[in-house]
Design a protein around this motif. Structure first.
Motif, PDB file in Angstrom:
ATOM      1  N   ILE A   1      -1.838  37.945   0.044  1.00  0.00           N
ATOM      2  CA  ILE A   1      -2.926  38.776   0.268  1.00  0.00           C
ATOM      3  C   ILE A   1      -2.574  39.906   1.384  1.00  0.00           C
ATOM      4  O   ILE A   1      -2.987  41.063   1.275  1.00  0.00           O
ATOM      5  N   LYS A   2      -2.267  39.288   2.479  1.00  0.00           N
ATOM      6  CA  LYS A   2      -2.007  40.158   3.816  1.00  0.00           C
ATOM      7  C   LYS A   2      -0.861  41.003   3.516  1.00  0.00           C
ATOM      8  O   LYS A   2      -1.009  41.924   3.802  1.00  0.00           O
ATOM      9  N   THR A   3       0.031  40.673   3.047  1.00  0.00           N
ATOM     10  CA  THR A   3       1.155  41.708   2.512  1.00  0.00           C
ATOM     11  C   THR A   3       0.736  42.867   1.873  1.00  0.00           C
ATOM     12  O   THR A   3       1.357  43.786   2.081  1.00  0.00           O
ATOM     13  N   TYR A   4       0.039  42.587   0.741  1.00  0.00           N
ATOM     14  CA  TYR A   4      -0.601  43.431  -0.147  1.00  0.00           C
ATOM     15  C   TYR A   4      -1.562  44.435   0.729  1.00  0.00           C
ATOM     16  O   TYR A   4      -1.443  45.678   0.560  1.00  0.00           O
ATOM     17  N   LEU A   5      -2.448  43.943   1.698  1.00  0.00           N
ATOM     18  CA  LEU A   5      -3.188  44.615   2.411  1.00  0.00           C
ATOM     19  C   LEU A   5      -2.505  45.498   3.438  1.00  0.00           C
ATOM     20  O   LEU A   5      -2.787  46.861   3.463  1.00  0.00           O
ATOM     21  N   LYS A   6      -1.295  45.248   3.945  1.00  0.00           N
ATOM     22  CA  LYS A   6      -0.577  45.807   4.919  1.00  0.00           C
ATOM     23  C   LYS A   6       0.114  47.127   3.942  1.00  0.00           C
ATOM     24  O   LYS A   6       0.284  48.310   4.397  1.00  0.00           O
ATOM     25  N   LYS A   7       0.395  46.954   2.586  1.00  0.00           N
ATOM     26  CA  LYS A   7       1.175  47.859   1.535  1.00  0.00           C
ATOM     27  C   LYS A   7       0.120  48.825   1.608  1.00  0.00           C
ATOM     28  O   LYS A   7       0.362  49.924   1.559  1.00  0.00           O
ATOM     29  N   ILE A   8      -1.151  48.547   1.042  1.00  0.00           N
ATOM     30  CA  ILE A   8      -2.235  49.549   0.710  1.00  0.00           C
ATOM     31  C   ILE A   8      -2.630  50.297   2.154  1.00  0.00           C
ATOM     32  O   ILE A   8      -2.887  51.625   1.967  1.00  0.00           O
ATOM     33  N   ALA A   9      -2.416  49.750   3.238  1.00  0.00           N
ATOM     34  CA  ALA A   9      -2.960  50.369   4.462  1.00  0.00           C
ATOM     35  C   ALA A   9      -1.956  51.479   4.707  1.00  0.00           C
ATOM     36  O   ALA A   9      -2.427  52.811   4.985  1.00  0.00           O
TER      37      ALA A   9
END
Length: 268
Positions: free
Chosen positions: A157-165
């Motif tokens: 989840i954190k990896t995906y959130l960083k990507k979206i950021a």
């Protein structure tokens, strides 16, 4: 301090940015945001001690009056009103309890990695055979291997959130900069933890945000972005800084207070 009230104090938690006090059945019911400390709750109770005592006295007086004999007319009138009033109170209690349970359950699921927030929307987390992490509608899919372990779910989840950021929020930052004719030298997204943006880097024209800004609704993202850009003009949080910020976000104080309800996301 609570013992001085001479009653039981029952505290419930909610995601809503509220502190609600209710006296009932010789007990004080407190509904407070999940991030408000017990110390602050005690302070709020102390500040409202007189009101609480008045509520207790009023309830006691009401109980005494109810024990007196009423005329036939009063009994008829009350017999007609009480069922409706009781039903309304019961419905409200059920609705309040259901809401509290729902919000508490949501927080638990987010901490467990079964759900998360993306751009203000709550999305479910589910396994996928593709081995990739991607968002489809209101569901975030990830590799089954990651999904089966809590730590791996949170990591994905954190990896995906960083990507979206970097893909989405960075474009919002650039768009805001263009609207106020300011161009940062660099836009960063990190695990800051104690705040949503690092104000001290503005002098270097560097904007550094907590990557979990990706999880917030649009109005909160706008506030954090505007706050960061305001430091291009003012280094400290003085009157001039907030005067400038109010020109960009007219009701920034409300947003600044409400954004605290999302601080629990940084503890995951």
């Amino acid at each position: 301090m609570w013992q001085n009230l001479g009653m039981k104090v029952i505290v419930s938690r909610t995601l809503k940015r509220i502190v609600k006090l209710q006296y009932k059945n010789n007990a004080l019911y407190v509904m407070a945001n999940v991030l408000i400390s017990r110390g602050k709750i005690k302070k709020i109770i102390a500040e409202n001690a007189e009101w609480i005592r008045d509520q207790k006295q009023s309830a006691n007086n009401s109980a005494l009056r109810n024990n007196k004999q009423f005329t036939e007319c009063d009994n008829d009138r009350q017999s007609q009103q009480k069922p409706k009033q009781n039903l309304q109170k019961q419905d409200k209690r059920i609705a309040d309890k259901a809401y509290i349970i729902e919000q508490q359950q949501l927080v638990k699921e987010i901490f467990a990695g079964r759900k998360t927030m993306i751009l203000g929307d709550v999305v479910s987390v589910a396994p996928s055979l593709s081995g990739k992490t991607y968002l489809d509608g209101s569901t975030l899919y990830m590799a089954e291997k990651s999904y089966n372990d809590r730590e791996q779910r949170i990591k994905a989840i954190k990896t995906y959130l960083k990507k979206i950021a970097f893909l989405f929020v960075a474009s919002e930052v650039s768009a805001f900069g263009s609207s106020v004719s300011l161009c940062p030298q660099k836009i960063e997204f990190k695990d800051i933890g104690d705040c949503w943006c690092k104000c001290s880097l503005a002098a270097q024209k560097i904007l550094c945000f907590d990557y979990r800004l990706t999880q917030l609704p649009q109005n909160y993202r706008n506030y954090v972005i505007a706050h960061a850009f305001a430091h291009f003009h003012y280094a400290t949080h003085d009157d001039a800084f907030y005067s400038h910020l109010s020109n960009v976000i007219p009701h920034y104080e409300d947003v600044a207070n409400q954004i605290e309800m999302f601080d629990f996301l940084k503890d995951i």
